[in-house]
Design an enzyme around this catalytic site. Structure first.
Site, PDB file in Angstrom:
ATOM      1  N   HIS A 113       0.892  -1.209   0.009  1.00 23.59           N
ATOM      2  CA  HIS A 113      -0.047  -0.012   0.059  1.00 23.59           C
ATOM      3  C   HIS A 113       0.868   1.157  -0.119  1.00 23.59           C
ATOM      4  CE1 HIS A 113      -2.798   2.886   1.676  1.00 23.59           C
ATOM      5  NE2 HIS A 113      -3.910   2.078   1.374  1.00 23.59           N
ATOM      6  N   GLN A 193      -4.324  -4.792   7.156  1.00 14.49           N
ATOM      7  CA  GLN A 193      -5.183  -5.514   6.709  1.00 14.49           C
ATOM      8  C   GLN A 193      -5.247  -6.801   7.620  1.00 14.49           C
ATOM      9  OE1 GLN A 193      -7.826  -5.388   4.866  1.00 14.49           O
ATOM     10  NE2 GLN A 193      -6.861  -3.398   4.064  1.00 14.49           N
TER      11      GLN A 193
END
Ligand SMILES: Cc1ncc(COP(=O)(O)O)c(C=O)c1O
Length: 400
Positions: A113, A193
């Site tokens: 990310h 996550q």
């Protein structure tokens, strides 16, 4: 798991919510805890000597203990931040600046990310160090052998995700940590996550830093956590100044509190921290394993149905078993058009580059559709998604 749906007021609103990796929905107990703060407390922490302030400070510190128990570390190793992005920037700007020199290398993966990519890229640009990008498997996983190939005695920091927000595969953090430490480097893990995917113990995993956000684990937005090993936090300078992070201030010199307090400058997001504590209780009451067993089963059902019933679908992560994400494209239809079609039927998914542009480039696509499941999603909702996607071709025909 349907019995938990009533806990989430947003699930009354007639939407099918499949964007849980972006932000999960918030249960009433978490919302209530924040309302309770504003209704019955409303004061700052660590300021003054009033009994109300003292009570809130106690509640706030209790959440720090709760987080520590949740991830298996000492209370003093938990820093409250605004979220994963904030946590990773803190590590890069404070710890990174301390240990990285111009001849050093920082390793990230191609599937990171942007929050775990840009802070390291910026640091490298600033000090003249090199950013080394480790490739990932077709499933978006960093294989220990591939990491080994890019490590050398110049590697000082390795920053990887626990779980990719594009592919959803779980990296073997313990194995990767062994390799990182074999080269005397430091391991920073983006757990945005991963924190809801596996029950973790940061000391068992032997990571040096682990970052996550409240809003992806049924908690409030605006709060996150940075775990750091005590001996490393001790050496790190604060990067934001003011408020209760100081020890003493004079015209000549300022000294700072010990970690974690020296990193919590200004007025903190008190109701959100309190809400995070309630979210942890909520997750613990159901159990992460139970949540993920259900989500894995739901995902497997959805993947099979999509492959059977949708022509020309390419699911990029179809071989992953243990995940909550389905990332795909339908041939000749832009991901944004697919998401718009779903939106007309009140189905919310994510379409775009998922803040992972280097990986989109590696996949040779500009965007994908991502369905991310939570334990309150149902098999019927998955059926509805597939039914609507079957019409995708017709919809595009109407458009053009
Ligand atoms: C893997 C990963 N890292 C970092 C982030 C950034 O999290 P936040 O926006 O809460 O700071 C996200 C958010 O989607 C993510 O999925």
């Amino acid at each position: 798991m349907n019995k938990y749906r009533k806990d989430f007021p947003m699930l009354d609103k007639d939407y099918i919510y499949f964007n849980n990796a972006s932000t999960s929905l918030t249960p009433t107990v978490v919302i209530d805890s924040m309302v309770d703060y504003y209704t019955n407390f409303g004061v700052n922490i660590n300021r003054g000597v009033d009994s109300l302030g003292y009570k809130v400070t106690e509640k706030y510190e209790l959440v720090r203990s709760k987080v520590a128990a949740f991830i298996g570390c000492a209370k003093g190793e938990v820093i409250f931040t605004r979220g994963t992005t904030d946590s990773l920037n803190l590590v890069a700007q404070s710890f990174g600046n301390l240990v990285i020199n111009d001849c050093d290398e920082i390793v990230v993966s191609v599937v990171e990310h942007h929050a775990n990519f840009i802070p390291w890229q910026e640091l490298c640009n600033k000090v003249g160090a090199s950013l080394v990008v480790v490739p990932v498997s077709d499933d978006g996983i960093v294989k220990p052998d591939d990491l080994l190939k890019v490590m050398n005695n110049k590697t000082r920091i390795v920053a990887l995700n626990h779980v990719s927000n594009v592919m959803g595969g779980i990296n073997n953090i313990r194995e990767l940590a062994k390799i990182v430490h074999q080269f005397n480097a430091y391991f920073v893990v983006d757990g945005a996550q991963g924190i809801v995917q596996e029950k973790i113990n940061v000391h068992d995993l032997d990571v040096d830093f682990y970052a996550f956000s409240g809003h992806k684990m049924y908690g409030p937005m605006g709060v996150g956590v940075l775990f750091g090993k005590q001996e490393l936090l001790k050496k790190m300078p604060p990067i934001v100044f003011g408020g209760e992070m100081i020890d003493t201030v004079s015209i000549e010199k300022t000294t700072y509190k010990e970690a974690p307090y020296k990193f919590e400058a200004g007025t903190m997001m008190i109701p959100e921290v309190l809400g995070l504590g309630v979210a942890i209780d909520y997750i613990n009451n159901i159990g992460i394993e139970k949540i993920n067993n259900y989500v894995t089963e739901l995902r497997s059902y959805l993947v099979s149905k999509l492959l059977e019933e949708i022509n020309d679908i390419e699911i990029y992560n179809k071989n992953i078993v243990d995940s909550n994400l389905v990332t795909f494209n339908i041939k000749n239809i832009h991901a944004h058009d697919v998401a718009s079609l779903l939106d007309k039927e009140k189905i919310i998914v994510r379409a775009g580059h998922h803040c992972a542009e280097p990986y989109m480039t590696a996949l040779n696509v500009v965007a994908t559709v991502r369905v991310s499941l939570a334990f309150y999603n149902t098999f019927e909702e998955c059926d509805k998604l597939v039914e609507v996607l079957k019409k995708a071709g017709d919809y595009i025909d109407v458009l053009f």
